[in-house]
Design a protein around this motif. Sequence first.
Motif, PDB file in Angstrom:
ATOM      1  N   LEU A 388      48.455  30.474  39.783  1.00  0.00           N
ATOM      2  CA  LEU A 388      49.359  31.449  41.483  1.00  0.00           C
ATOM      3  C   LEU A 388      50.102  33.255  41.053  1.00  0.00           C
ATOM      4  N   LEU A 389      50.107  32.853  39.145  1.00  0.00           N
ATOM      5  CA  LEU A 389      49.585  34.408  38.933  1.00  0.00           C
ATOM      6  C   LEU A 389      48.508  34.928  39.604  1.00  0.00           C
ATOM      7  N   GLY A 390      47.351  34.281  38.792  1.00  0.00           N
ATOM      8  CA  GLY A 390      46.271  35.063  38.928  1.00  0.00           C
ATOM      9  C   GLY A 390      46.116  35.320  40.384  1.00  0.00           C
ATOM     10  N   ALA A 391      46.752  35.038  41.567  1.00  0.00           N
ATOM     11  CA  ALA A 391      46.359  35.254  43.110  1.00  0.00           C
ATOM     12  C   ALA A 391      47.228  35.999  43.138  1.00  0.00           C
ATOM     13  N   GLN A 392      48.401  36.235  42.944  1.00  0.00           N
ATOM     14  CA  GLN A 392      50.021  37.294  42.388  1.00  0.00           C
ATOM     15  C   GLN A 392      49.293  38.594  42.477  1.00  0.00           C
ATOM     16  N   LYS A 393      48.473  38.859  41.098  1.00  0.00           N
ATOM     17  CA  LYS A 393      48.505  39.957  41.200  1.00  0.00           C
ATOM     18  C   LYS A 393      47.071  40.396  41.879  1.00  0.00           C
ATOM     19  N   ALA A 394      46.061  38.731  42.154  1.00  0.00           N
ATOM     20  CA  ALA A 394      45.511  39.685  42.356  1.00  0.00           C
ATOM     21  C   ALA A 394      45.364  40.272  43.758  1.00  0.00           C
ATOM     22  N   ILE A 395      46.196  39.954  44.658  1.00  0.00           N
ATOM     23  CA  ILE A 395      46.818  40.653  46.043  1.00  0.00           C
ATOM     24  C   ILE A 395      47.757  41.362  46.361  1.00  0.00           C
ATOM     25  N   GLN A 396      48.061  42.485  44.994  1.00  0.00           N
ATOM     26  CA  GLN A 396      48.777  42.880  44.728  1.00  0.00           C
ATOM     27  C   GLN A 396      47.772  44.292  44.270  1.00  0.00           C
ATOM     28  N   PHE A 397      46.402  43.612  43.588  1.00  0.00           N
ATOM     29  CA  PHE A 397      45.690  45.033  42.894  1.00  0.00           C
ATOM     30  C   PHE A 397      44.990  45.169  44.297  1.00  0.00           C
ATOM     31  N   LEU A 398      44.651  44.410  45.205  1.00  0.00           N
ATOM     32  CA  LEU A 398      44.038  44.731  46.658  1.00  0.00           C
ATOM     33  C   LEU A 398      44.569  45.448  47.648  1.00  0.00           C
ATOM     34  N   GLU A 399      45.774  45.266  47.733  1.00  0.00           N
ATOM     35  CA  GLU A 399      47.215  46.120  48.746  1.00  0.00           C
ATOM     36  C   GLU A 399      46.721  47.523  48.202  1.00  0.00           C
ATOM     37  N   LYS A 400      46.468  48.005  46.960  1.00  0.00           N
ATOM     38  CA  LYS A 400      46.297  49.125  46.528  1.00  0.00           C
ATOM     39  C   LYS A 400      45.272  50.151  46.567  1.00  0.00           C
ATOM     40  N   PHE A 401      44.458  49.233  46.395  1.00  0.00           N
ATOM     41  CA  PHE A 401      43.258  49.190  46.004  1.00  0.00           C
ATOM     42  C   PHE A 401      42.052  50.474  46.918  1.00  0.00           C
ATOM     43  N   ASP A 402      42.184  51.838  47.001  1.00  0.00           N
ATOM     44  CA  ASP A 402      41.265  52.659  47.719  1.00  0.00           C
ATOM     45  C   ASP A 402      39.844  52.836  47.484  1.00  0.00           C
ATOM     46  N   TRP A 403      39.173  52.470  47.721  1.00  0.00           N
ATOM     47  CA  TRP A 403      37.931  53.042  47.414  1.00  0.00           C
ATOM     48  C   TRP A 403      37.477  54.071  47.124  1.00  0.00           C
ATOM     49  N   ASN A 404      37.837  54.800  48.327  1.00  0.00           N
ATOM     50  CA  ASN A 404      37.222  55.723  49.261  1.00  0.00           C
ATOM     51  C   ASN A 404      37.852  56.895  48.355  1.00  0.00           C
ATOM     52  N   ASN A 405      39.343  57.094  47.486  1.00  0.00           N
ATOM     53  CA  ASN A 405      40.034  57.238  46.891  1.00  0.00           C
ATOM     54  C   ASN A 405      39.218  57.778  45.705  1.00  0.00           C
ATOM     55  N   TYR A 406      38.629  56.750  45.144  1.00  0.00           N
ATOM     56  CA  TYR A 406      38.045  56.032  43.594  1.00  0.00           C
ATOM     57  C   TYR A 406      36.499  56.920  43.846  1.00  0.00           C
ATOM     58  N   LYS A 407      36.135  57.131  44.937  1.00  0.00           N
ATOM     59  CA  LYS A 407      34.721  57.977  44.665  1.00  0.00           C
ATOM     60  C   LYS A 407      35.016  59.383  44.951  1.00  0.00           C
ATOM     61  N   GLU A 408      36.367  59.053  45.303  1.00  0.00           N
ATOM     62  CA  GLU A 408      36.878  61.218  45.022  1.00  0.00           C
ATOM     63  C   GLU A 408      36.866  61.361  43.830  1.00  0.00           C
ATOM     64  N   LEU A 409      37.119  60.636  42.914  1.00  0.00           N
ATOM     65  CA  LEU A 409      38.011  61.245  41.687  1.00  0.00           C
ATOM     66  C   LEU A 409      37.159  60.581  40.855  1.00  0.00           C
ATOM     67  N   ARG A 410      35.721  60.153  40.946  1.00  0.00           N
ATOM     68  CA  ARG A 410      34.216  59.890  40.078  1.00  0.00           C
ATOM     69  C   ARG A 410      34.507  61.452  40.422  1.00  0.00           C
ATOM     70  N   ASN A 411      34.062  61.601  41.646  1.00  0.00           N
ATOM     71  CA  ASN A 411      33.313  63.378  42.244  1.00  0.00           C
ATOM     72  C   ASN A 411      33.955  64.035  41.816  1.00  0.00           C
ATOM     73  N   SER A 412      35.011  64.044  40.901  1.00  0.00           N
ATOM     74  CA  SER A 412      36.242  65.416  40.532  1.00  0.00           C
ATOM     75  C   SER A 412      35.328  65.903  39.832  1.00  0.00           C
TER      76      SER A 412
END
Length: 412
Positions: A388-412
């Motif tokens: 359950l701990l693994g599942a809890q951390k997974a959903i928290q991670f997914l809810e805050k992950f921003d793919w488009n923002n990450y690509k912009e970060l890599r492009n900067s």
Amino acid sequence: MSKETFIQQAEFQEILQKARVIKSTPFSDITDKEGNQYVDLVQEGGGVLGIALVGYTYVLEEAGIRFFSLAGTSAGAINTLIMAGIGPINERKSDQILDVLSSQNLFDFVDGDPTLKKIIQQGIDGTPFKKLKWKLLWNIKKLKKALFEDLGLNPGEAFEKWIEQILRNSKAHLYTIGELIELRKKENFPVGLIYNDKPINDEKAAVHIITSDITTQSKVRFPEMAELYWGEHYNVVPAAKIVRASMSVPLFFKPFEIKNIPNAGEPANTEWKKLTGYTGPIPETVKFVDGGMISNFPINVFHRSDGGIPRKPTFGVKLSAYRDEYSEVDDIGSLIGSMVSTMRHDGDNEFLINNPDYQKLICFIDADKTFKWLNFNMSTERQQKLFLLGAQKAIQFLEKFDWNNYKELRNS
């Protein structure tokens, strides 16, 4: 115990509902015709804490995420090989893994002398050394044989057979390293795999299992380097052996050993020098211990060093706390523990310091704060909480992950 013991937990069902809601959130630019999104995945080692990895991947799969290339060490290598070897990359795997995991008594993997097995567990449970010392002295001959002759308390054979059985009984009926490599070829990619609406023809679904060759002091990546150790017929070697090499916790398990190394006694050839940096004579026998001694979290394996924007992210999942506390080193036990932890994490930590954008890609489960990584006799209730701990951390991670923002970060 059945897998329903894990998935019917009320909080886990709530997490699955959240995962379905965010299924349309962009996580990658590589998709298939079913709408699945593809990421690369790196999983950290950590003994039985690997149960949390299954909770993590279960939630990501529920959110429509599939795993293209995979890498891991020790416990992370176990999940890596099973996910890579039981079916094509577009299929869900965590439900199958949970099915076999829930039906297995993990304490069976502690397959050494029964008396020493009980003493080991008492130590893991926190029994003071002063209460155990007389049992250890009474069994000193067994202990000396295990540690000074066998170089480990447990053969690790039960674990290797378990992995073989999982792979053989799966839909893929996989057994050998060669079959693993074939399964990962593009001919088996899902229909309609695209990158930004264009067909893909140049991606590789890699697998990297990390282990430590202590004979030549080399960091080894299997199956990439399998031919060095097994020769041209490496493709018929059971795939379970590369994970057995990676999870050989020093002293707890016997080192994994490969005999009759090709070209033994001759100077290291071009491939040895290229892949390992070793320049001495090729040994006849090589011993391996846990890959975590060199790289417990090989997050760098899929890194684009050219600084370009990746087509898909490399998600990483850590089971251990990431340096948020210092160690109190005031006795021999804490000294040894801190030295081992430093060796296990230093190289990986250096990569993260030099590539801070990866902090956006890593899910920190921090299971080692609450659970003991060598407690193979963990109760059902504790296993449920770990999953359950693994599942809890997974959903928290997914809810805050921003793919488009990450690509912009890599492009900067």
